[in-house]
Scaffold this motif. Structure first.
Motif, PDB file in Angstrom:
ATOM      1  N   VAL A  19       0.841  -1.203   0.000  1.00  0.00           N
ATOM      2  CA  VAL A  19       0.000   0.000   0.000  1.00  0.00           C
ATOM      3  C   VAL A  19       0.875   1.251   0.000  1.00  0.00           C
ATOM      4  O   VAL A  19       0.614   2.205  -0.747  1.00  0.00           O
ATOM      5  N   ALA A  20       1.928   1.246   0.791  1.00  0.00           N
ATOM      6  CA  ALA A  20       2.834   2.401   0.840  1.00  0.00           C
ATOM      7  C   ALA A  20       3.525   2.613  -0.501  1.00  0.00           C
ATOM      8  O   ALA A  20       3.694   3.756  -0.948  1.00  0.00           O
ATOM      9  N   MET A  21       3.912   1.513  -1.155  1.00  0.00           N
ATOM     10  CA  MET A  21       4.577   1.626  -2.457  1.00  0.00           C
ATOM     11  C   MET A  21       3.651   2.210  -3.518  1.00  0.00           C
ATOM     12  O   MET A  21       4.117   2.802  -4.494  1.00  0.00           O
ATOM     13  N   GLN A  22       2.357   2.057  -3.342  1.00  0.00           N
ATOM     14  CA  GLN A  22       1.407   2.607  -4.304  1.00  0.00           C
ATOM     15  C   GLN A  22       1.006   4.036  -3.931  1.00  0.00           C
ATOM     16  O   GLN A  22       0.846   4.885  -4.806  1.00  0.00           O
ATOM     17  N   ALA A  23       0.836   4.292  -2.654  1.00  0.00           N
ATOM     18  CA  ALA A  23       0.287   5.573  -2.211  1.00  0.00           C
ATOM     19  C   ALA A  23       1.331   6.692  -2.140  1.00  0.00           C
ATOM     20  O   ALA A  23       1.060   7.815  -2.569  1.00  0.00           O
ATOM     21  N   ILE A  24       2.494   6.418  -1.597  1.00  0.00           N
ATOM     22  CA  ILE A  24       3.487   7.470  -1.380  1.00  0.00           C
ATOM     23  C   ILE A  24       3.936   8.137  -2.676  1.00  0.00           C
ATOM     24  O   ILE A  24       3.929   9.373  -2.763  1.00  0.00           O
ATOM     25  N   PRO A  25       4.301   7.386  -3.728  1.00  0.00           N
ATOM     26  CA  PRO A  25       4.688   8.070  -4.969  1.00  0.00           C
ATOM     27  C   PRO A  25       3.542   8.876  -5.584  1.00  0.00           C
ATOM     28  O   PRO A  25       3.768   9.959  -6.137  1.00  0.00           O
ATOM     29  N   LEU A  26       2.324   8.368  -5.472  1.00  0.00           N
ATOM     30  CA  LEU A  26       1.173   9.101  -6.004  1.00  0.00           C
ATOM     31  C   LEU A  26       0.957  10.409  -5.245  1.00  0.00           C
ATOM     32  O   LEU A  26       0.730  11.462  -5.848  1.00  0.00           O
ATOM     33  N   ARG A  34       2.369  16.783 -10.752  1.00  0.00           N
ATOM     34  CA  ARG A  34       2.610  15.905 -11.898  1.00  0.00           C
ATOM     35  C   ARG A  34       1.867  14.585 -11.758  1.00  0.00           C
ATOM     36  O   ARG A  34       2.298  13.555 -12.271  1.00  0.00           O
ATOM     37  N   ALA A  35       0.724  14.604 -11.093  1.00  0.00           N
ATOM     38  CA  ALA A  35      -0.019  13.370 -10.838  1.00  0.00           C
ATOM     39  C   ALA A  35      -0.489  12.713 -12.125  1.00  0.00           C
ATOM     40  O   ALA A  35      -0.423  11.492 -12.257  1.00  0.00           O
ATOM     41  N   GLN A  36      -0.955  13.494 -13.088  1.00  0.00           N
ATOM     42  CA  GLN A  36      -1.447  12.897 -14.331  1.00  0.00           C
ATOM     43  C   GLN A  36      -0.333  12.192 -15.082  1.00  0.00           C
ATOM     44  O   GLN A  36      -0.530  11.104 -15.615  1.00  0.00           O
ATOM     45  N   ASP A  37       0.838  12.805 -15.141  1.00  0.00           N
ATOM     46  CA  ASP A  37       1.973  12.167 -15.808  1.00  0.00           C
ATOM     47  C   ASP A  37       2.377  10.886 -15.083  1.00  0.00           C
ATOM     48  O   ASP A  37       2.684   9.872 -15.715  1.00  0.00           O
ATOM     49  N   GLU A  42       2.862   5.161 -14.740  1.00  0.00           N
ATOM     50  CA  GLU A  42       2.989   4.043 -13.805  1.00  0.00           C
ATOM     51  C   GLU A  42       1.774   3.128 -13.752  1.00  0.00           C
ATOM     52  O   GLU A  42       1.915   1.923 -13.611  1.00  0.00           O
ATOM     53  N   TYR A  43       0.595   3.680 -13.807  1.00  0.00           N
ATOM     54  CA  TYR A  43      -0.605   2.881 -13.579  1.00  0.00           C
ATOM     55  C   TYR A  43      -1.322   2.476 -14.858  1.00  0.00           C
ATOM     56  O   TYR A  43      -2.194   1.621 -14.822  1.00  0.00           O
ATOM     57  N   LEU A  44      -0.993   3.055 -15.979  1.00  0.00           N
ATOM     58  CA  LEU A  44      -1.683   2.712 -17.217  1.00  0.00           C
ATOM     59  C   LEU A  44      -0.786   1.949 -18.186  1.00  0.00           C
ATOM     60  O   LEU A  44      -1.078   1.852 -19.369  1.00  0.00           O
ATOM     61  N   ALA A  50      -0.176  -5.764 -14.953  1.00  0.00           N
ATOM     62  CA  ALA A  50      -0.086  -7.207 -14.715  1.00  0.00           C
ATOM     63  C   ALA A  50       0.598  -7.499 -13.388  1.00  0.00           C
ATOM     64  O   ALA A  50       0.129  -8.336 -12.604  1.00  0.00           O
ATOM     65  N   VAL A  51       1.681  -6.808 -13.099  1.00  0.00           N
ATOM     66  CA  VAL A  51       2.386  -7.000 -11.828  1.00  0.00           C
ATOM     67  C   VAL A  51       1.495  -6.592 -10.661  1.00  0.00           C
ATOM     68  O   VAL A  51       1.417  -7.285  -9.647  1.00  0.00           O
ATOM     69  N   PHE A  52       0.787  -5.473 -10.806  1.00  0.00           N
ATOM     70  CA  PHE A  52      -0.108  -4.994  -9.756  1.00  0.00           C
ATOM     71  C   PHE A  52      -1.194  -6.025  -9.460  1.00  0.00           C
ATOM     72  O   PHE A  52      -1.453  -6.365  -8.301  1.00  0.00           O
ATOM     73  N   VAL A  53      -1.833  -6.545 -10.493  1.00  0.00           N
ATOM     74  CA  VAL A  53      -2.913  -7.522 -10.315  1.00  0.00           C
ATOM     75  C   VAL A  53      -2.382  -8.792  -9.657  1.00  0.00           C
ATOM     76  O   VAL A  53      -3.007  -9.321  -8.722  1.00  0.00           O
TER      77      VAL A  53
END
Length: 75
Positions: A19-26, A34-37, A42-44, A50-53
């Motif tokens: 959760v921290a690895m996903q939330a902190i960079p965002l 630069r959230a959209q970039d 990273e997420y699209l 595949a790794v996330f799922v």
């Protein structure tokens, strides 16, 4: 190794780390404006998706079914 030694904290640490690895960079990218970039990069991306799922499935399986019995302390 955590399952063989009955280390329940290990699966919780892994879940919190994920959760921290996903939330902190965002959050940091949003603060810089630069959230959209970041989301686009990273997420699209199919490989990242595949790794996330797979990671979400692995964490979910570590908290369900037989995993609870594996991490339970012997009585």
């Amino acid at each position: 190794l955590a399952a063989f030694r009955l280390k329940n904290w290990a699966r919780w640490a892994l879940a919190i780390l994920f959760v921290a690895m996903q939330a902190i960079p965002l959050i940091l990218s949003a603060r810089v404006g630069r959230a959209q970039d970041f989301i686009r990069g990273e997420y699209l991306a199919p490989e990242a998706d595949a790794v996330f799922v797979l990671f979400v499935i692995a964490i979910a399986l570590s908290f369900t079914g037989d995993a609870r019995q594996a991490f339970a302390r012997p009585k």
